[in-house]
Design a protein around this motif. Structure first.
Motif, PDB file in Angstrom:
ATOM      1  N   PHE A   5      73.848  54.620  14.945  1.00 43.63           N
ATOM      2  CA  PHE A   5      72.693  55.117  14.202  1.00 43.63           C
ATOM      3  C   PHE A   5      71.827  55.995  15.086  1.00 43.63           C
ATOM      4  CE2 PHE A   5      68.273  54.571  12.701  1.00 43.63           C
ATOM      5  CZ  PHE A   5      68.406  55.127  11.437  1.00 43.63           C
ATOM      6  N   HIS A   6      71.511  55.547  16.270  1.00 44.71           N
ATOM      7  CA  HIS A   6      70.655  56.336  17.160  1.00 44.71           C
ATOM      8  C   HIS A   6      71.334  57.624  17.627  1.00 44.71           C
ATOM      9  CE1 HIS A   6      68.066  52.574  18.078  1.00 44.71           C
ATOM     10  NE2 HIS A   6      67.421  53.370  17.248  1.00 44.71           N
ATOM     11  N   LYS A   7      72.642  57.584  17.816  1.00 42.34           N
ATOM     12  CA  LYS A   7      73.357  58.787  18.233  1.00 42.34           C
ATOM     13  C   LYS A   7      73.351  59.865  17.148  1.00 42.34           C
ATOM     14  CE  LYS A   7      76.526  56.679  21.580  1.00 42.34           C
ATOM     15  NZ  LYS A   7      77.934  56.289  21.866  1.00 42.34           N
ATOM     16  N   ASN A  58      57.777  59.513  24.639  1.00 38.75           N
ATOM     17  CA  ASN A  58      57.202  58.953  25.863  1.00 38.75           C
ATOM     18  C   ASN A  58      57.263  57.431  25.936  1.00 38.75           C
ATOM     19  OD1 ASN A  58      56.139  59.469  28.390  1.00 38.75           O
ATOM     20  ND2 ASN A  58      54.050  59.850  27.695  1.00 38.75           N
ATOM     21  N   ALA A  59      58.088  56.794  25.101  1.00 40.73           N
ATOM     22  CA  ALA A  59      58.178  55.328  25.128  1.00 40.73           C
ATOM     23  C   ALA A  59      59.399  54.878  24.339  1.00 40.73           C
ATOM     24  CB  ALA A  59      56.915  54.688  24.554  1.00 40.73           C
ATOM     25  N   PHE A  60      59.844  53.661  24.634  1.00 40.20           N
ATOM     26  CA  PHE A  60      61.064  53.121  24.033  1.00 40.20           C
ATOM     27  C   PHE A  60      60.892  52.629  22.605  1.00 40.20           C
ATOM     28  CE2 PHE A  60      58.973  49.187  24.702  1.00 40.20           C
ATOM     29  CZ  PHE A  60      59.642  48.206  23.984  1.00 40.20           C
ATOM     30  N   LYS A  61      59.676  52.381  22.177  1.00 40.51           N
ATOM     31  CA  LYS A  61      59.425  51.647  20.932  1.00 40.51           C
ATOM     32  C   LYS A  61      60.077  52.276  19.698  1.00 40.51           C
ATOM     33  CE  LYS A  61      56.471  48.109  21.656  1.00 40.51           C
ATOM     34  NZ  LYS A  61      56.574  46.771  21.057  1.00 40.51           N
ATOM     35  N   VAL A  62      60.243  53.594  19.694  1.00 37.04           N
ATOM     36  CA  VAL A  62      60.832  54.270  18.546  1.00 37.04           C
ATOM     37  C   VAL A  62      62.249  53.766  18.260  1.00 37.04           C
ATOM     38  CG1 VAL A  62      61.723  56.214  19.902  1.00 37.04           C
ATOM     39  CG2 VAL A  62      61.197  56.541  17.468  1.00 37.04           C
ATOM     40  N   GLY A  66      53.411  52.115  16.905  1.00 40.43           N
ATOM     41  CA  GLY A  66      52.853  52.848  15.768  1.00 40.43           C
ATOM     42  C   GLY A  66      53.251  54.312  15.771  1.00 40.43           C
ATOM     43  N   ARG A  67      53.302  54.905  16.954  1.00 35.89           N
ATOM     44  CA  ARG A  67      53.728  56.304  17.049  1.00 35.89           C
ATOM     45  C   ARG A  67      55.187  56.447  16.613  1.00 35.89           C
ATOM     46  NH1 ARG A  67      53.506  60.191  22.478  1.00 35.89           N
ATOM     47  NH2 ARG A  67      53.829  62.180  21.371  1.00 35.89           N
ATOM     48  N   GLY A  68      56.020  55.490  17.007  1.00 31.95           N
ATOM     49  CA  GLY A  68      57.420  55.525  16.597  1.00 31.95           C
ATOM     50  C   GLY A  68      57.586  55.384  15.090  1.00 31.95           C
ATOM     51  N   ILE A  69      56.826  54.486  14.470  1.00 34.47           N
ATOM     52  CA  ILE A  69      56.894  54.315  13.019  1.00 34.47           C
ATOM     53  C   ILE A  69      56.383  55.575  12.311  1.00 34.47           C
ATOM     54  CG2 ILE A  69      55.973  53.020  11.054  1.00 34.47           C
ATOM     55  CD1 ILE A  69      58.092  51.498  12.660  1.00 34.47           C
ATOM     56  N   ALA A  70      55.283  56.122  12.803  1.00 32.23           N
ATOM     57  CA  ALA A  70      54.736  57.345  12.207  1.00 32.23           C
ATOM     58  C   ALA A  70      55.735  58.491  12.308  1.00 32.23           C
ATOM     59  CB  ALA A  70      53.420  57.718  12.889  1.00 32.23           C
ATOM     60  N   TRP A  71      56.398  58.605  13.453  1.00 31.29           N
ATOM     61  CA  TRP A  71      57.401  59.660  13.657  1.00 31.29           C
ATOM     62  C   TRP A  71      58.562  59.489  12.689  1.00 31.29           C
ATOM     63  CZ3 TRP A  71      62.577  59.430  15.158  1.00 31.29           C
ATOM     64  CH2 TRP A  71      63.148  60.642  15.529  1.00 31.29           C
ATOM     65  N   ALA A  72      59.080  58.254  12.571  1.00 28.92           N
ATOM     66  CA  ALA A  72      60.204  58.002  11.666  1.00 28.92           C
ATOM     67  C   ALA A  72      59.826  58.282  10.219  1.00 28.92           C
ATOM     68  CB  ALA A  72      60.686  56.561  11.828  1.00 28.92           C
ATOM     69  N   TYR A 132      66.189  47.919  19.852  1.00 27.62           N
ATOM     70  CA  TYR A 132      65.866  48.052  21.277  1.00 27.62           C
ATOM     71  C   TYR A 132      67.122  48.011  22.158  1.00 27.62           C
ATOM     72  CZ  TYR A 132      60.946  46.987  20.073  1.00 27.62           C
ATOM     73  OH  TYR A 132      59.673  46.999  19.564  1.00 27.62           O
ATOM     74  N   CYS A 133      68.198  47.417  21.657  1.00 27.51           N
ATOM     75  CA  CYS A 133      69.386  47.218  22.487  1.00 27.51           C
ATOM     76  C   CYS A 133      70.068  48.522  22.894  1.00 27.51           C
ATOM     77  CB  CYS A 133      70.383  46.316  21.769  1.00 27.51           C
ATOM     78  SG  CYS A 133      69.933  44.574  21.857  1.00 27.51           S
ATOM     79  N   THR A 134      69.754  49.613  22.219  1.00 26.55           N
ATOM     80  CA  THR A 134      70.342  50.886  22.633  1.00 26.55           C
ATOM     81  C   THR A 134      70.072  51.159  24.109  1.00 26.55           C
ATOM     82  OG1 THR A 134      70.500  52.033  20.502  1.00 26.55           O
ATOM     83  CG2 THR A 134      70.009  53.405  22.399  1.00 26.55           C
TER      84      THR A 134
END
Length: 408
Positions: free
Chosen positions: A39-41, A78-82, A132-138, A214-216
């Protein structure tokens, strides 16, 4: 626990009593990790983030190697959370459509046909900034809306980053855990979809998806070490807020390596050490830290352990450490001003703390007993995951440039 160190620690003497070749963590099994990676790829923005080898610092601290997994490069955010937020959004959509996430790519999710099928969705969350930035981006990528609540004391810079991703975002007068409850109430009352890495009884499915996402980063690390012909680390430091990130990485290591997994050290700020408190009470249950949590490690300023992560951290982590803010500040400066030959790494307050603890363990005779308990010596290979870059540039400069939170 000891008072002779700059931080408090608890050794988990039961962590290795379960030893078998393979320890089953069903929600983090090999098939799940394969789906997460695929999915991430599929994201146009996807790149494997750097794994830096700090040879000079390793020599200075008298260990064989120190690796830093640098998540400041993740998707330009700038962070892993996404990783967790985007996968949870993908799983939610797949679940809503009644299909397997293996049949969804991010490009399909972004298509106008998919938007028409899904209709209008508002994703709701609470955050110190990165999640929150990751959720907003998605949400923005999918042409959907997002609403983000931040706890009192949150950085205006982080708030503005979230708003730039199209979210309706605000800083509340509440602490993190009460901000989570506010976000949940808002989602319930406004037909929103609540996407949170905190979990409790009755709300565990979506937090589990986030942990899977997160496991990616640890699967990438495994591949990077193999490609370089390196042995797997003997030790890994994992910072914890609610524990979802730490539980995710530890769960992966249990699935992949079983009894051969690295010695795992959980690190938290003194002001928000809910995992440490839960272990210290020692009744098998998670316990909350209440009130405001004034720590520079904003991403770890969480008072209530995730119920999904708690069992893994309780049973299988080898040590729990609660430390003051200056420990992380010191490591931020170390990474920003490396020894000759080592790469410069921009690591934020919540990203650098593991290295700060490691440096203190290896720098003085007073820590020899702790090092011995961790079986840490000149042959040790240490993995640190820098989960964020300078997500609050102003705060970063105050620490790295101006020397805020000097070493004790």
């Amino acid at each position: 626990m000891t008072g002779s160190t700059p931080f408090s620690y608890i050794v988990n003497k039961q962590a290795r009593k379960w030893e078998t070749e393979h320890i089953s963590v069903p929600f983090l099994d090999v098939e799940v990790i394969g789906k997460v990676r695929s999915f991430h790829k599929s994201f146009m923005e996807y790149q494997v983030t750097p794994l830096h080898s700090l040879k000079a610092l390793s020599s200075e601290l008298n260990v064989q190697n120190i690796w830093i997994k640098d998540e400041s490069y993740r998707f330009g955010l700038n962070a892993f959370k996404v990783l967790g937020g985007s996968y949870a959004v993908g799983k939610y959509v797949a679940h809503k459509l009644g299909i397997d996430i293996s049949d969804l790519t991010f490009e399909i999710l972004k298509s106008s046909e998919m938007k028409e099928r899904l209709g209008s969705i508002t994703f709701v969350t609470a955050t110190d900034g990165n999640h929150g930035r990751g959720i907003a981006w998605a949400a923005k990528q999918l042409g959907q809306k997002s609403v983000v609540f931040m706890p009192k004391g949150s950085s205006e810079n982080r708030l503005n980053h979230i708003r730039k991703e199209g979210a309706t975002a605000s800083i509340t007068e509440l602490n993190y855990d009460d901000s989570v409850r506010m976000a949940k109430k808002y989602a319930d009352e406004n037909n929103g979809v609540f996407i949170q890495d905190s979990s409790w009884e009755g709300y565990e499915e979506i937090p589990t998806w986030i942990m899977q996402g997160y496991c990616t980063l640890i699967d990438e690390t495994f591949e990077q070490l193999q490609a370089e012909g390196e042995e797997w680390p003997t030790h890994v430091f994992l910072q914890a807020g609610v524990g979802s990130f730490a539980g995710s990485i530890l769960g992966y290591l249990l699935t992949r390596l079983g009894k051969n997994r690295p010695i795992t050290i959980i690190v938290e700020p003194n002001e928000a050490a809910c995992i440490f408190k839960s272990v210290e009470i020692n009744d098998g249950k998670p316990h909350a830290v209440t009130g405001f949590m004034p720590t520079i490690m904003a991403g770890l300023a969480c008072g209530e352990p995730s119920t999904v992560a708690w069992g893994l951290l309780r049973d299988y982590a080898d040590m729990y450490i609660s430390c003051p803010d200056y420990v992380s500040a010191k490591a931020m400066r170390m990474l920003a001003n490396p020894l000759p030959g080592d790469p410069r790494v921009i690591s934020g307050e919540s990203g650098a703390v593991g290295l700060g603890v490691l440096s203190l363990i290896r720098e003085g005779k007073a820590m020899d007993q702790l090092a011995a308990q961790l079986q840490m010596n000149e042959d040790s290979r240490i993995l640190i995951i820098s989960t964020e870059g300078d997500t609050d540039p102003e705060g970063y400069r105050k620490i790295v440039w101006d020397g805020m939170h000097p070493s004790a």
